[in-house]
Motif scaffolding. Structure first.
Motif, PDB file in Angstrom:
ATOM      1  N   PRO A 131       0.833  -1.210   0.000  1.00 32.77           N
ATOM      2  CA  PRO A 131       0.000   0.000   0.000  1.00 32.77           C
ATOM      3  C   PRO A 131       0.869   1.262   0.000  1.00 32.77           C
ATOM      4  O   PRO A 131       1.648   1.485   0.926  1.00 32.77           O
ATOM      5  CB  PRO A 131      -0.815  -0.110   1.283  1.00 32.77           C
ATOM      6  CG  PRO A 131      -0.077  -1.070   2.138  1.00 32.77           C
ATOM      7  CD  PRO A 131       0.679  -1.978   1.222  1.00 32.77           C
ATOM      8  N   PRO A 132       0.767   2.088  -1.026  1.00 31.23           N
ATOM      9  CA  PRO A 132       1.660   3.244  -1.133  1.00 31.23           C
ATOM     10  C   PRO A 132       1.428   4.315  -0.064  1.00 31.23           C
ATOM     11  O   PRO A 132       2.387   4.928   0.397  1.00 31.23           O
ATOM     12  CB  PRO A 132       1.397   3.794  -2.536  1.00 31.23           C
ATOM     13  CG  PRO A 132       0.076   3.254  -2.921  1.00 31.23           C
ATOM     14  CD  PRO A 132      -0.096   1.966  -2.201  1.00 31.23           C
ATOM     15  N   THR A 133       0.183   4.544   0.342  1.00 28.52           N
ATOM     16  CA  THR A 133      -0.051   5.615   1.317  1.00 28.52           C
ATOM     17  C   THR A 133       0.592   5.285   2.656  1.00 28.52           C
ATOM     18  O   THR A 133       1.209   6.154   3.283  1.00 28.52           O
ATOM     19  CB  THR A 133      -1.552   5.882   1.497  1.00 28.52           C
ATOM     20  OG1 THR A 133      -2.215   4.664   1.843  1.00 28.52           O
ATOM     21  CG2 THR A 133      -2.163   6.455   0.239  1.00 28.52           C
ATOM     22  N   HIS A 134       0.462   4.056   3.104  1.00 30.47           N
ATOM     23  CA  HIS A 134       1.072   3.660   4.370  1.00 30.47           C
ATOM     24  C   HIS A 134       2.597   3.772   4.276  1.00 30.47           C
ATOM     25  O   HIS A 134       3.256   4.280   5.194  1.00 30.47           O
ATOM     26  CB  HIS A 134       0.663   2.232   4.731  1.00 30.47           C
ATOM     27  CG  HIS A 134       1.345   1.708   5.947  1.00 30.47           C
ATOM     28  ND1 HIS A 134       1.050   2.164   7.214  1.00 30.47           N
ATOM     29  CD2 HIS A 134       2.336   0.787   6.090  1.00 30.47           C
ATOM     30  CE1 HIS A 134       1.824   1.541   8.086  1.00 30.47           C
ATOM     31  NE2 HIS A 134       2.612   0.690   7.426  1.00 30.47           N
ATOM     32  N   THR A 135       3.149   3.305   3.180  1.00 27.88           N
ATOM     33  CA  THR A 135       4.603   3.359   2.987  1.00 27.88           C
ATOM     34  C   THR A 135       5.093   4.803   2.937  1.00 27.88           C
ATOM     35  O   THR A 135       6.118   5.132   3.539  1.00 27.88           O
ATOM     36  CB  THR A 135       4.995   2.626   1.694  1.00 27.88           C
ATOM     37  OG1 THR A 135       4.532   1.278   1.775  1.00 27.88           O
ATOM     38  CG2 THR A 135       6.492   2.643   1.479  1.00 27.88           C
ATOM     39  N   MET A 136       4.361   5.662   2.240  1.00 29.43           N
ATOM     40  CA  MET A 136       4.766   7.066   2.133  1.00 29.43           C
ATOM     41  C   MET A 136       4.764   7.750   3.499  1.00 29.43           C
ATOM     42  O   MET A 136       5.695   8.499   3.822  1.00 29.43           O
ATOM     43  CB  MET A 136       3.856   7.809   1.158  1.00 29.43           C
ATOM     44  CG  MET A 136       4.082   7.429  -0.282  1.00 29.43           C
ATOM     45  SD  MET A 136       2.889   8.172  -1.396  1.00 29.43           S
ATOM     46  CE  MET A 136       3.347   9.884  -1.299  1.00 29.43           C
ATOM     47  N   MET A 137       3.748   7.489   4.308  1.00 30.94           N
ATOM     48  CA  MET A 137       3.702   8.108   5.637  1.00 30.94           C
ATOM     49  C   MET A 137       4.826   7.579   6.522  1.00 30.94           C
ATOM     50  O   MET A 137       5.442   8.342   7.272  1.00 30.94           O
ATOM     51  CB  MET A 137       2.335   7.862   6.286  1.00 30.94           C
ATOM     52  CG  MET A 137       1.231   8.669   5.630  1.00 30.94           C
ATOM     53  SD  MET A 137      -0.317   8.687   6.545  1.00 30.94           S
ATOM     54  CE  MET A 137      -0.822   6.984   6.455  1.00 30.94           C
ATOM     55  N   GLU A 138       5.115   6.297   6.415  1.00 30.46           N
ATOM     56  CA  GLU A 138       6.187   5.702   7.210  1.00 30.46           C
ATOM     57  C   GLU A 138       7.555   6.259   6.799  1.00 30.46           C
ATOM     58  O   GLU A 138       8.377   6.606   7.645  1.00 30.46           O
ATOM     59  CB  GLU A 138       6.156   4.187   7.027  1.00 30.46           C
ATOM     60  CG  GLU A 138       7.085   3.442   7.941  1.00 30.46           C
ATOM     61  CD  GLU A 138       6.942   1.944   7.758  1.00 30.46           C
ATOM     62  OE1 GLU A 138       7.937   1.321   7.359  1.00 30.46           O
ATOM     63  OE2 GLU A 138       5.834   1.432   7.996  1.00 30.46           O
ATOM     64  N   VAL A 139       7.781   6.354   5.497  1.00 33.41           N
ATOM     65  CA  VAL A 139       9.056   6.890   5.002  1.00 33.41           C
ATOM     66  C   VAL A 139       9.210   8.354   5.407  1.00 33.41           C
ATOM     67  O   VAL A 139      10.291   8.781   5.827  1.00 33.41           O
ATOM     68  CB  VAL A 139       9.156   6.729   3.465  1.00 33.41           C
ATOM     69  CG1 VAL A 139      10.304   7.549   2.897  1.00 33.41           C
ATOM     70  CG2 VAL A 139       9.321   5.270   3.099  1.00 33.41           C
ATOM     71  N   ALA A 140       8.148   9.133   5.305  1.00 34.15           N
ATOM     72  CA  ALA A 140       8.212  10.553   5.672  1.00 34.15           C
ATOM     73  C   ALA A 140       8.599  10.726   7.137  1.00 34.15           C
ATOM     74  O   ALA A 140       9.370  11.633   7.472  1.00 34.15           O
ATOM     75  CB  ALA A 140       6.878  11.228   5.383  1.00 34.15           C
ATOM     76  N   ASP A 141       8.102   9.863   8.011  1.00 30.28           N
ATOM     77  CA  ASP A 141       8.469   9.952   9.425  1.00 30.28           C
ATOM     78  C   ASP A 141       9.915   9.528   9.664  1.00 30.28           C
ATOM     79  O   ASP A 141      10.625  10.152  10.439  1.00 30.28           O
ATOM     80  CB  ASP A 141       7.541   9.083  10.278  1.00 30.28           C
ATOM     81  CG  ASP A 141       6.282   9.821  10.679  1.00 30.28           C
ATOM     82  OD1 ASP A 141       6.267  11.064  10.607  1.00 30.28           O
ATOM     83  OD2 ASP A 141       5.315   9.139  11.064  1.00 30.28           O
ATOM     84  N   ARG A 142      10.346   8.461   8.995  1.00 27.73           N
ATOM     85  CA  ARG A 142      11.697   7.936   9.222  1.00 27.73           C
ATOM     86  C   ARG A 142      12.778   8.826   8.633  1.00 27.73           C
ATOM     87  O   ARG A 142      13.904   8.835   9.126  1.00 27.73           O
ATOM     88  CB  ARG A 142      11.834   6.535   8.634  1.00 27.73           C
ATOM     89  CG  ARG A 142      11.108   5.486   9.425  1.00 27.73           C
ATOM     90  CD  ARG A 142      11.453   4.126   8.922  1.00 27.73           C
ATOM     91  NE  ARG A 142      11.561   4.135   7.461  1.00 27.73           N
ATOM     92  CZ  ARG A 142      11.512   3.077   6.705  1.00 27.73           C
ATOM     93  NH1 ARG A 142      11.364   1.899   7.244  1.00 27.73           N
ATOM     94  NH2 ARG A 142      11.609   3.167   5.389  1.00 27.73           N
TER      95      ARG A 142
END
Length: 108
Positions: free
Chosen positions: A36-47
């Motif tokens: 899922p791209p939205t979950h991955t994008m939010m996770e990457v943005a935080d990390r």
């Protein structure tokens, strides 16, 4: 425009762009790997926020050395400038992360 303000604006947008670009490219990678791209994008943005901050201020420990050496020497003007540069870079990284979260949450 003063040199300080120019560098502060540049630090802000470098950190902002690193977070935004990293999250977008991470989203493309998620699509290619069937995640899922939205979950991955939010996770990457935080990390990636801390790395965006480090890259925006120069990518090394030198700003911390400037703060230490000038603080011990009693010269506070460079110390305040470095802290403000860190603040602008943090603000850019945080705003990039919040923008990614906002865009991803509005899609759900």
């Amino acid at each position: 425009m003063s040199v300080f303000l120019s560098k502060a604006i540049l630090d802000f947008f470098i950190a902002f762009g690193i977070v935004l670009g990293g999250a977008m490219v991470g989203g493309v990678g998620a699509v290619l790997s069937l995640q899922p791209p939205t979950h991955t994008m939010m996770e990457v943005a935080d990390r990636i926020k801390i790395w965006a901050l480090a890259a925006a201020i120069g990518g090394t420990i030198d700003p911390m050395r400037v703060i230490e050496s000038n603080m011990l020497g009693g010269n506070l003007s460079p110390v305040i400038k470095q802290i403000l540069y860190l603040g602008f870079a943090f603000l850019g990284a945080h705003m990039g992360s919040e923008l990614v979260k906002w865009v991803c949450s509005s899609r759900n």
